[in-house]
Enzyme design. Structure first.
Site, PDB file in Angstrom:
ATOM      1  N   SER A 155       0.876  -1.183   0.000  1.00 33.42           N
ATOM      2  CA  SER A 155       0.000   0.000   0.000  1.00 33.42           C
ATOM      3  C   SER A 155       0.905   1.221   0.000  1.00 33.42           C
ATOM      4  CB  SER A 155      -0.825  -0.021   1.289  1.00 33.42           C
ATOM      5  OG  SER A 155      -1.438   1.229   1.516  1.00 33.42           O
ATOM      6  N   TYR A 177      -2.592  -1.019  10.379  1.00 35.83           N
ATOM      7  CA  TYR A 177      -2.416  -1.304   8.950  1.00 35.83           C
ATOM      8  C   TYR A 177      -1.048  -0.806   8.481  1.00 35.83           C
ATOM      9  CZ  TYR A 177      -3.949  -1.280   3.995  1.00 35.83           C
ATOM     10  OH  TYR A 177      -4.084  -1.482   2.642  1.00 35.83           O
TER      11      TYR A 177
END
Ligand SMILES: NC(=O)c1ccc[n+]([C@@H]2O[C@H](COP(=O)([O-])OP(=O)(O)OC[C@H]3O[C@@H](n4cnc5c(N)ncnc54)[C@H](O)[C@@H]3O)[C@@H](O)[C@H]2O)c1
Length: 274
Positions: A143, A161
């Protein structure tokens, strides 16, 4: 790995979102694509989409957090297609928790899904990539959160995350260094926001060992500004062919990365004066 035609790609977590976009993109390059997902029905839909575009695809059920399940996927792929040339790992979850409320179980869940799923897939498939009879490539989906550290995005707490995606950055970069002499490329895919089902699949597939499924998130119309997953595939193809470390789908994020690097340089300058 410049010529992908006729080679074999395995997409773990290929039934939706970014994995689906990668599967479609590699299918369009003439690869034989194995679409693997914990949700076999979604994998079959993507297989049929690829087949409808006159490419070759098969669907498989896999638990991407389980070495034995991944091992069965590797064996069935080699039995059916003869080799594996590209591995793409996409299993991941998002947990909207401020860091000071995250439990030990939250951490174990997100580390297993976001980091160990990729490590296990690479461990299981590496022997097959090594014997693929030519060059091979691993694409690990991380990401932009691997390169940045915003505490929240659109009101969602991203601390857990982000910590796991930063771990993938270190893992992928070291793996790339270890495998370079063997002709196996490694790329880290760092997308910004892409239209997907991540909140829903994170909730639905949380295993019993981490508390079981969560209530489904409220249905929301995806923002029109989100990148469609179909746009990710061609960028990944380009990254594999050129063996780039980072595969970057959102060029407008460059300013944020430069600001982060400038802050790091500023810290170096500050301590150089000591
Ligand atoms: N959507 C975004 O904006 C975005 C941005 C950057 C990175 N990512 C990353 O992309 C990856 C894919 O997420 P997405 O957004 O496409 O979500 P998604 O939910 O649309 O796709 C994830 C797929 O993984 C499958 N899956 C879940 N658990 C699995 C398991 N144990 N074994 C096998 N398959 C499993 C799901 O069924 C689903 O098909 C994640 O790692 C996510 O962190 C997403």
């Amino acid at each position: 790995m410049e010529d992908l035609t006729g080679r074999v790609a395995v997409i773990v977590g290929g039934g939706s979102g970014i994995g689906r976009g990668i599967a479609l993109g590699l299918g369009a390059e003439g690869m034989r694509v194995v679409v693997a997902d914990i949700d076999s029905a979604s994998a079959e839909v993507v297989r049929d989409e690829i087949a409808a575009a006159d490419a070759t695809a098969t669907a498989a059920q896999v638990d991407g957090t389980d070495r034995e399940s991944l091992g069965r996927l590797a064996e069935s792929t080699v039995a059916e297609h003869g080799a594996v040339h590209v591995l793409s790992t996409n299993v991941g979850v998002v947990a909207d928790r401020p860091l000071d409320t995250a439990s030990e179980t939250d951490w174990e869940w997100i580390i297993e899904f976001n980091v160990l799923s990729a490590v296990r897939a690479v461990d299981v498939f590496l022997p097959h990539l090594r014997t693929s009879g030519g060059s091979a490539h691993v694409v690990i989906t991380a990401s932009l959160a691997a390169l940045l550290a915003p505490p929240t995005v659109s009101g969602i707490h991203l601390g857990l995350y982000t910590a796991t995606k930063h771990a993938l950055l270190g893992y992928a970069e070291c793996l790339r260094g270890e495998l370079a002499d063997e002709g196996i490329g490694v790329s880290l895919l760092c997308p910004g926001m892409v239209r997907s089902n991540l909140a829903a699949t994170s909730a639905r597939h949380r295993p019993a060992r981490y508390g079981g499924p969560l209530p489904p998130p409220p249905a929301r119309e995806p923002a029109a500004t989100l990148m469609p997953p179909e746009a990710v595939g061609p960028v990944v193809v380009r990254g594999i062919k050129a063996n780039r470390l980072h595969i970057l789908t959102h060029p407008a994020s460059r300013d944020l990365i430069e600001a982060r690097h400038a802050a790091l340089a500023d810290d170096f300058a500050f301590f150089a004066e000591v």
